[in-house]
Scaffold this motif. Structure first.
Motif, PDB file in Angstrom:
ATOM      1  N   ALA A  16       0.760  33.875  43.647  1.00 21.35           N
ATOM      2  CA  ALA A  16       0.612  33.910  45.102  1.00 21.35           C
ATOM      3  C   ALA A  16       1.938  34.199  45.774  1.00 21.35           C
ATOM      4  O   ALA A  16       2.017  34.993  46.716  1.00 21.35           O
ATOM      5  CB  ALA A  16       0.053  32.572  45.600  1.00 21.35           C
ATOM      6  N   THR A  19       2.954  37.960  45.177  1.00 18.72           N
ATOM      7  CA  THR A  19       2.211  38.863  46.055  1.00 18.72           C
ATOM      8  C   THR A  19       2.684  38.722  47.486  1.00 18.72           C
ATOM      9  O   THR A  19       2.819  39.701  48.219  1.00 18.72           O
ATOM     10  CB  THR A  19       0.703  38.554  45.966  1.00 18.72           C
ATOM     11  N   LEU A  20       2.951  37.473  47.895  1.00 21.30           N
ATOM     12  CA  LEU A  20       3.460  37.237  49.242  1.00 21.30           C
ATOM     13  C   LEU A  20       4.752  38.011  49.470  1.00 21.30           C
ATOM     14  O   LEU A  20       4.921  38.696  50.480  1.00 21.30           O
ATOM     15  CB  LEU A  20       3.703  35.731  49.417  1.00 21.30           C
ATOM     16  N   THR A  23       4.144  41.922  49.673  1.00 20.53           N
ATOM     17  CA  THR A  23       3.378  42.446  50.798  1.00 20.53           C
ATOM     18  C   THR A  23       3.971  42.090  52.150  1.00 20.53           C
ATOM     19  O   THR A  23       3.700  42.751  53.138  1.00 20.53           O
ATOM     20  CB  THR A  23       1.928  41.922  50.751  1.00 20.53           C
ATOM     21  N   GLN A  24       4.786  41.024  52.184  1.00 21.01           N
ATOM     22  CA  GLN A  24       5.255  40.539  53.474  1.00 21.01           C
ATOM     23  C   GLN A  24       6.701  40.924  53.770  1.00 21.01           C
ATOM     24  O   GLN A  24       7.073  41.066  54.909  1.00 21.01           O
ATOM     25  CB  GLN A  24       5.152  38.995  53.527  1.00 21.01           C
ATOM     26  N   CYS A  31      -1.951  37.435  55.705  1.00 19.41           N
ATOM     27  CA  CYS A  31      -2.351  38.517  54.820  1.00 19.41           C
ATOM     28  C   CYS A  31      -3.828  38.838  54.966  1.00 19.41           C
ATOM     29  O   CYS A  31      -4.303  39.813  54.412  1.00 19.41           O
ATOM     30  CB  CYS A  31      -2.035  38.148  53.368  1.00 19.41           C
ATOM     31  N   ARG A  32      -4.589  38.004  55.656  1.00 17.40           N
ATOM     32  CA  ARG A  32      -5.975  38.325  55.957  1.00 17.40           C
ATOM     33  C   ARG A  32      -6.298  37.678  57.297  1.00 17.40           C
ATOM     34  O   ARG A  32      -5.596  36.773  57.745  1.00 17.40           O
ATOM     35  CB  ARG A  32      -6.909  37.793  54.865  1.00 17.40           C
ATOM     36  N   THR A 367       0.666  31.464  55.558  1.00 14.32           N
ATOM     37  CA  THR A 367       0.392  32.729  54.877  1.00 14.32           C
ATOM     38  C   THR A 367       0.042  32.486  53.417  1.00 14.32           C
ATOM     39  O   THR A 367      -0.924  33.048  52.889  1.00 14.32           O
ATOM     40  CB  THR A 367       1.611  33.661  54.978  1.00 14.32           C
ATOM     41  N   LEU A 368       0.826  31.651  52.767  1.00  6.22           N
ATOM     42  CA  LEU A 368       0.566  31.348  51.363  1.00  6.22           C
ATOM     43  C   LEU A 368      -0.769  30.626  51.189  1.00  6.22           C
ATOM     44  O   LEU A 368      -1.587  31.000  50.336  1.00  6.22           O
ATOM     45  CB  LEU A 368       1.713  30.504  50.809  1.00  6.22           C
ATOM     46  N   ARG A 371      -4.292  32.303  50.978  1.00  4.74           N
ATOM     47  CA  ARG A 371      -4.748  32.951  49.756  1.00  4.74           C
ATOM     48  C   ARG A 371      -5.720  32.088  48.958  1.00  4.74           C
ATOM     49  O   ARG A 371      -6.303  32.553  47.980  1.00  4.74           O
ATOM     50  CB  ARG A 371      -3.546  33.341  48.895  1.00  4.74           C
ATOM     51  N   TYR A 372      -5.875  30.848  49.360  1.00  9.21           N
ATOM     52  CA  TYR A 372      -6.777  29.933  48.669  1.00  9.21           C
ATOM     53  C   TYR A 372      -7.966  29.638  49.578  1.00  9.21           C
ATOM     54  O   TYR A 372      -7.815  28.981  50.608  1.00  9.21           O
ATOM     55  CB  TYR A 372      -6.045  28.643  48.315  1.00  9.21           C
TER      56      TYR A 372
END
Length: 410
Positions: A16, A19-20, A23-24, A31-32, A367-368, A371-372
């Motif tokens: 996670a 990817t953070l 993309t950031q 992120c969504r 943000t992190l 993702r969950y």
């Protein structure tokens, strides 16, 4: 098996974060899209006049004005829930037949403030579209160790055998069935009288350990602990009983009212228990506070849990990323909603490490966590920190994540 589980959890959290980062970049934007329903809460602490009222002895009008200003601030920040501490130290912020008025209002425990803070808070919160969760501390009696300083009518003075001095404070003994019944009665009185949206406990069950001191519950253990292999197992059962009984009684008194708990963020370290988190925390709720928070979630005893994950991303002993991944796994497949407790009070605080001097740190948390799918929102500690927002950390959260209002999950 234990090492495999720890590796998979660590990989889950690191993936996670990786990817953070990719993309950031330097941005902390989501992120969504944020969920249409999510917890956006703030704790409003009254113990020791932490958030409200600003000092004891204000007039009723001044207290009311300060309270509504904090509710208005929650609305401006596009929050949807205020967790209002109404029983900070075995006292009350409503006219209770069980316990005296809190001294945080007038400066004198037992003195009526001339108005009803909890009743007003419920009405004013609902008028603003906010949920009001009534926050209770079950067993803390006083922030000092002198029973004579309590109001003459205080149950702790009428029943001195209920009280254990420890660490310079006074606590009710959770090992006494009569104590458990009393504190449930005292808390449920508020639920019966007011349409609160939830009952909320914080992280204090058995008190946090104090070096060199022993919580003296020998007599209670001798009387009631015979069926248990150890004192620790008996103590955990006492807290389990409080949780299960409170949940059942809430459903009877006011069906539809939820029950949530915000424990210390580490259940157990993986070095203690293979099911635990890959952390090296100095406190473990299961062992030190005798609060089996993982079981409460897995067995669906409570409606929501808000672990206090009060550390920054990358903190070696208890990494925010590691703990969010661990709690998401615990909540997976249960009916217990998971929200994450956020240490807004650390943002910009001089004693905190560099990560907390960055106004983007908290936004990165959201943000992190996004993702969950198990994470259904966040609660920020606490109201005055949101109002003052010294380095703009809360403003950054709002800008990055709370562009539109959201309803709390039901």
């Amino acid at each position: 098996m234990g090492s495999t589980r720890r590796v998979s959890r660590r990989a889950f959290a690191l993936a996670a974060l990786s990817t953070l980062a990719m993309t950031q970049g330097a941005s902390a934007g989501p992120c969504r899209p944020r969920a249409a329903t999510e917890m956006r809460g703030v704790w409003l602490a009254t113990v020791d006049n932490r958030d409200w009222p600003s000092r004891p002895g204000l007039t009723a009008a001044e207290q009311r004005a300060e309270l509504t200003a904090l509710l208005d601030r929650a609305v401006r920040d596009r929050l949807n829930t205020v967790v209002f501490q109404v029983r900070p130290t075995a006292d009350a912020l409503w006219p209770s037949p069980y316990e005296p008025w809190s001294q945080v209002l007038t400066g004198t425990q037992g003195r009526a403030p001339g108005w009803d803070p909890l009743g007003t808070a419920v009405t004013e919160a609902h008028a603003r579209g906010l949920e009001l969760h009534a926050w209770f501390n079950p067993y803390r009696v006083a922030l000092h160790a002198d029973p004579t300083r309590l109001a003459a009518s205080h149950p702790a003075r009428k029943h001195p055998d209920w009280v254990v001095p420890y660490g310079g404070k006074l606590y009710y003994n959770p090992g006494l069935p009569e104590v458990r019944g009393f504190v449930e009665d005292a808390m449920l009185d508020a639920v019966a009288k007011y349409p609160v949206d939830a009952v909320h406990f914080d992280d204090y069950f058995y008190p946090y350990p104090v070096a060199g001191q022993t919580f003296d519950d020998d007599a209670a253990y001798d009387a009631y602990g015979g069926d248990f292999d150890s004192r620790a197992a008996w103590r955990r059962d006492n807290i389990d009983r409080l949780v299960r009984e409170t949940a059942a009684r809430i459903k009877k008194v006011r069906p539809g009212t939820r029950f949530g708990i915000s424990p210390f963020g580490v259940w157990r370290n993986a070095t203690t228990d293979e099911r635990g988190s890959d952390t090296r925390a100095g406190v473990q709720t299961y062992d030190d506070l005798h609060a089996d928070t993982r079981t409460w979630v897995r067995e669906n005893w409570i409606d929501y849990i808000v672990p206090q994950v009060y550390w920054h991303i990358g903190f070696a002993a208890a990494d925010y990323a590691t703990l969010v991944a661990w709690w998401a796994e615990v909540a997976q497949g249960t009916k217990t909603r998971l929200h994450i407790g956020e240490a807004l009070y650390k943002a910009g605080a001089a004693a905190q490490p560099a990560a907390w001097q960055d106004p983007v740190e908290l936004s990165r948390h959201l943000t992190l966590a996004a993702r969950y799918p198990q994470v259904r929102g966040h609660v920020f500690f606490a109201a005055q920190d949101a109002a003052k927002d010294p380095i703009g950390a809360m403003a950054r959260v709002v800008a990055d994540h709370y562009g539109q209002p959201a309803k709390p999950p039901r």
